[in-house]
Design an enzyme around this catalytic site. Structure first.
Site, mmCIF file in Angstrom:
data_model
loop_
_atom_site.group_PDB
_atom_site.id
_atom_site.type_symbol
_atom_site.label_atom_id
_atom_site.label_comp_id
_atom_site.label_asym_id
_atom_site.label_seq_id
_atom_site.Cartn_x
_atom_site.Cartn_y
_atom_site.Cartn_z
ATOM 1 N N ASP A 25 0.888 -1.187 -0.089
ATOM 2 C CA ASP A 25 0.062 0.230 -0.035
ATOM 3 C C ASP A 25 0.751 1.115 -0.009
ATOM 4 O O ASP A 25 1.996 1.468 0.564
ATOM 5 C CB ASP A 25 -0.954 -0.042 1.321
ATOM 6 C CG ASP A 25 -2.017 -0.947 1.152
ATOM 7 O OD1 ASP A 25 -2.017 -1.820 0.050
ATOM 8 O OD2 ASP A 25 -2.899 -0.804 2.111
ATOM 9 N N ASP A 26 0.137 2.260 -0.626
ATOM 10 C CA ASP A 26 0.496 3.752 -0.354
ATOM 11 C C ASP A 26 1.803 4.189 -1.186
ATOM 12 O O ASP A 26 2.355 5.273 -1.272
ATOM 13 C CB ASP A 26 0.928 4.032 1.145
ATOM 14 C CG ASP A 26 0.020 3.587 2.070
ATOM 15 O OD1 ASP A 26 -1.185 3.844 1.717
ATOM 16 O OD2 ASP A 26 0.475 3.497 3.421
ATOM 17 N N HIS A 47 -5.939 3.123 -4.621
ATOM 18 C CA HIS A 47 -5.877 3.482 -3.173
ATOM 19 C C HIS A 47 -6.337 4.744 -2.805
ATOM 20 O O HIS A 47 -5.776 5.343 -2.049
ATOM 21 C CB HIS A 47 -4.600 3.142 -2.831
ATOM 22 C CG HIS A 47 -4.405 2.730 -1.020
ATOM 23 N ND1 HIS A 47 -5.302 1.981 -0.332
ATOM 24 C CD2 HIS A 47 -3.646 3.446 -0.115
ATOM 25 C CE1 HIS A 47 -5.105 1.906 0.736
ATOM 26 N NE2 HIS A 47 -3.875 2.743 1.090
ATOM 27 N N HIS A 49 -5.688 9.688 -0.224
ATOM 28 C CA HIS A 49 -5.627 8.906 0.783
ATOM 29 C C HIS A 49 -6.510 9.529 1.996
ATOM 30 O O HIS A 49 -6.162 9.192 3.119
ATOM 31 C CB HIS A 49 -4.237 8.549 1.354
ATOM 32 C CG HIS A 49 -4.119 7.056 2.348
ATOM 33 N ND1 HIS A 49 -4.190 7.155 3.435
ATOM 34 C CD2 HIS A 49 -3.550 6.049 1.848
ATOM 35 C CE1 HIS A 49 -3.868 5.926 3.809
ATOM 36 N NE2 HIS A 49 -3.653 5.081 3.102
ATOM 37 N N HIS A 98 3.548 -2.646 3.061
ATOM 38 C CA HIS A 98 3.723 -1.370 2.797
ATOM 39 C C HIS A 98 5.131 -1.052 1.638
ATOM 40 O O HIS A 98 6.124 -1.514 2.494
ATOM 41 C CB HIS A 98 3.790 -0.255 3.885
ATOM 42 C CG HIS A 98 2.324 -0.287 4.441
ATOM 43 N ND1 HIS A 98 2.010 -1.166 5.505
ATOM 44 C CD2 HIS A 98 1.126 0.520 4.219
ATOM 45 C CE1 HIS A 98 0.755 -1.016 5.900
ATOM 46 N NE2 HIS A 98 -0.045 0.046 5.369
#
Length: 730
Positions: free
Chosen positions: A95-96, A146, A150, A247
């Protein structure tokens, strides 16, 4: 004759065609710069960032089959189903990202162990690092959305959710040329954590055509618990399949990379396969290639973001440069001005034997009817013996007649057809009786002591020219007060600095003195540039003469009273200074006095008079950027720090010039508004120079607002000059 007459019309037409472009380009450049900064703030989540996180809520409205189901939730077409991953299959999710430091290392480890994964990218990061997204797709990994910024979508409206999805998708299309049907909500965890706040969002996401992917194994690598603990948390029990959350961005991911390098081979040894989500589920790929307009829009977005990143990097570099220049200039001005003040005021200081010989004062005048009487009468109060030569440069308002009607002693009028200020000064030189020559403008008034103070440095035979202290006489208006601050701080404090460094760049046209024996070998005043005062000063330096500053030789001049007049004057000054620097560029490689000026004076003039004013607005641009996008408090403190430093320099300059401090009240406003005007003027000068345009001399409209100089007493009279003041002129 006809062809000769038509040529000016062609030039005039060309000027009319070029002029709007010169005004338009600076404005367009400013707008483009602001747009790029806004885009950067947008892409870096500095405009629409929302860091709220929804607390846990009830689960009354979430179907049991979802709470008890797998991590892949499908609500497309109104259905409500979920799926799990088969045994001995693992779907690694990151993620991210993408992150420029850690994502490449994650990809390297995956490639090393022949494993695939799913990267849930944010639109902000994908827009900034599109090459990494493209690498993910090229190496066989799947990419999911995603969101763009955010945010916790349970706080957002359906319109904001649509925007987050579409912008995230646009970034993916531009970066890798594909769309995706996979989505992971920010701050999500397991399926049984779905509640009455997040479930409606999940259903809405499904209605937009996306599969929601959460996880059932969380490495919690963001806590950096250690490599062994990350591996333990990420490993499923009893050979079960799982979606593993990791991540690749958001901080130091060194433990994630190290854990991954052990985790992959260990579980592969135990029969696990690391696959994309759609591979593990046995369904069609989540990627759909895009073409045509959709692809073009995505590429255009990526290009715009990359341009904003690059331009911002350049602007930050420019900010660093101007920071160094501003600080360096302030330190130099303060230190060297202190040295200058101590030198001049040192007991017993003298340039040499007192200068008592008569002086010729040249007053070039073109349509100065409103000012010329004040100018000439102020000279009649001079404490030093002078002759006054008014050179009427083809005036059409009776300037010459006004002077002649005064019938003042030792005042002569020389008439010529309009040929420009340099030609008028040279005509005055040809008619001057004395070797020491003072030059002033037709809108300027001298104090009684000005000429005497101005010529005393000629007691040193090495001195070829002397700069006086030009001051704004019409300072009652706001724009006049701003110019007053600029003259006292920006010009006269600078001249003290340049005086100590022996590289004075400009003898002000309003108040300067020369040896005629120094001017004649260099050809007098040149019309090669629009800044003849800067041009001749540089020429004198190169000829080996010293140019110094006489701070007590004060002259009061009429400054422009409107923005348009100020623009015209500063445009000519800026362009003329550039011309003079370019004209004397060979001094950089020459030897002797010329080389010294070239390697000391020209760089300082270029840095402080051309580059620094051009970059100075970056301080204000980034101030506004920091106030809007943060960190607001630090930005305001930093800007106030710069302003305080300027205020210290200005106060010291005002103290040296014995000026009232009350005018400094407008300093903050001057820094915010006046500096922007000077920036646009200088930018326009650059554009004129780079496009090969030519600039005409622009006459300012005079008001005659500057009367008798302060300190001038009615009973004082000009000392007589021997000789016949009715001497014929050429």
């Amino acid at each position: 004759m006809s062809s000769h007459r038509s040529r000016p019309r062609r030039h005039s037409a060309a000027r009319r065609r070029r002029l709007p472009l010169r005004y338009l380009l600076p404005v367009l450049l400013l707008v483009a710069m602001l747009a790029m900064l806004m885009l950067r703030g947008y892409v870096h989540s500095e405009i629409m960032a929302d860091h709220r996180i929804q607390p846990e809520a009830a689960t009354d409205h979430v179907p049991e089959k979802i709470l008890d189901g797998g991590p892949v939730i499908d609500t497309r077409g109104g259905q409500e189903s979920s799926r799990s991953i088969d045994d001995h299959k693992l779907v690694l999710t990151f993620d991210d990202g993408p992150d420029p430091e850690w994502t490449p290392k994650v990809l390297d480890v995956l490639k090393k162990h022949d494993a695939h994964a799913v990267f849930f990218v944010t639109g902000t990061m994908a827009s900034r690092y599109p090459d990494l997204v493209q690498r993910m797709v090229e190496e066989g990994h799947e990419v999911g959305l995603h969101t763009f910024n955010h945010p916790d979508l349970s706080y957002q409206s359906s319109k904001r959710i649509d925007w987050e999805l579409s912008q995230n998708q646009l970034a993916l299309e531009g970066a890798a040329g594909v769309r995706t049907s996979l989505f992971r909500p920010p701050y999500s965890s397991f399926a049984d954590a779905m509640d009455d706040k997040s479930w409606p969002v999940t259903k809405y996401i499904g209605s937009r055509g996306y599969i929601t992917v959460v996880n059932n194994t969380d490495s919690e690598d963001w806590q950096r618990p250690g490599v062994d603990e990350i591996i333990r948390r990420a490993t499923p029990h009893d050979g079960k399949g799982a979606i593993v959350l990791m991540h690749d961005s958001g901080g130091d991911r060194s433990q994630t990379v190290a854990a991954l390098d052990r985790f992959l081979p260990d579980l592969q040894h135990h029969g696990y396969k690391f696959q994309n989500l759609t591979e593990a589920l046995g369904i069609a790929s989540a990627h759909t290639p895009v073409t045509g307009l959709e692809l073009a829009k995505g590429k255009a977005w990526i290009y715009a973001v990359q341009a904003s990143e690059n331009i911002t990097t350049v602007l930050v570099g420019g900010l660093a440069v101007i920071g160094v220049l501003v600080m360096g200039r302030f330190v130099l001005m303060l230190l060297l001005s202190v040295i200058h003040a101590r030198r001049v005021r040192r007991k017993g200081f003298a340039w040499g034997p007192p200068i008592t010989e008569p002086v010729s004062v040249l007053v070039p005048a073109y349509n100065e009817a409103k000012c010329i009487e004040n100018t000439v009468r102020s000279l009649m109060l001079s404490e030093h013996p002078i002759e006054v030569i008014v050179i009427d440069d083809g005036s059409s308002d009776g300037t010459a007649r006004i002077v002649e009607d005064l019938r003042l002693p030792n005042v002569r009028v020389v008439r010529q057809l309009n040929a420009g200020k340099p030609a008028a000064l040279n005509r005055g030189l040809a008619n001057a009786r004395f070797d020491l020559v003072v030059m002033m403008d037709g809108d300027t008034v001298f104090e009684p002591s000005t000429v005497r103070e101005l010529v005393q440095p000629f007691g040193d035979p090495r001195v070829g020219a002397v700069a006086g202290n030009a001051k704004v006489g019409n300072r009652d208006s706001l724009i006049g007060a701003w110019q007053h601050i600029e003259y006292v701080m920006g010009f006269n404090l600078d001249r003290r600095m340049y005086d100590i460094l022996r590289c004075m760049p400009t003898i002000p046209g309003a108040v300067g003195a020369f040896r005629r024996s120094a001017l004649e070998p260099i050809g007098g005043m040149s019309d090669d540039t629009l800044a003849e005062d800067t041009d001749v000063t540089m020429a004198l330096h190169r000829a080996g003469w010293q140019v110094v500053y006489a701070e007590n030789a004060r002259a009061w001049t009429e400054a422009p009273e409107s923005v348009q007049q100020l623009w015209s004057q500063r445009y000519r000054w800026s362009y003329g200074t550039m011309q003079a620097i370019w004209k004397h560029r060979r001094a950089l490689v020459e030897s002797g006095p010329s080389g010294r000026f070239g390697r000391v004076g020209l760089p300082l003039v270029s840095l402080f008079m051309v580059l620094a004013p051009l970059l100075a607005p970056l301080i204000d641009v980034f101030f506004l950027y920091g106030v809007v996008f943060g960190p607001t408090q630090k930005t305001i403190i930093a800007w106030l720090g710069v302003l305080a430093l300027q205020a210290v320099c200005a106060a010291y300059a005002f103290r040296l010039d014995k000026e009232r401090m009350t005018h400094l009240i407008s300093l903050p406003l001057q820094q915010l508004l006046y500096r922007q005007l000077m920036y646009v003027v200088l930018l326009q000068s650059w554009i004129t120079a780079l496009t090969g345009g030519r600039l005409r001399w622009q006459k300012l409209r005079r008001t005659g607002a500057v009367g008798a100089a302060p300190g001038a007493l009615p009973h004082q009279r000009n000392a007589a000059v021997a000789g016949d003041d009715r001497r014929p002129v050429a």
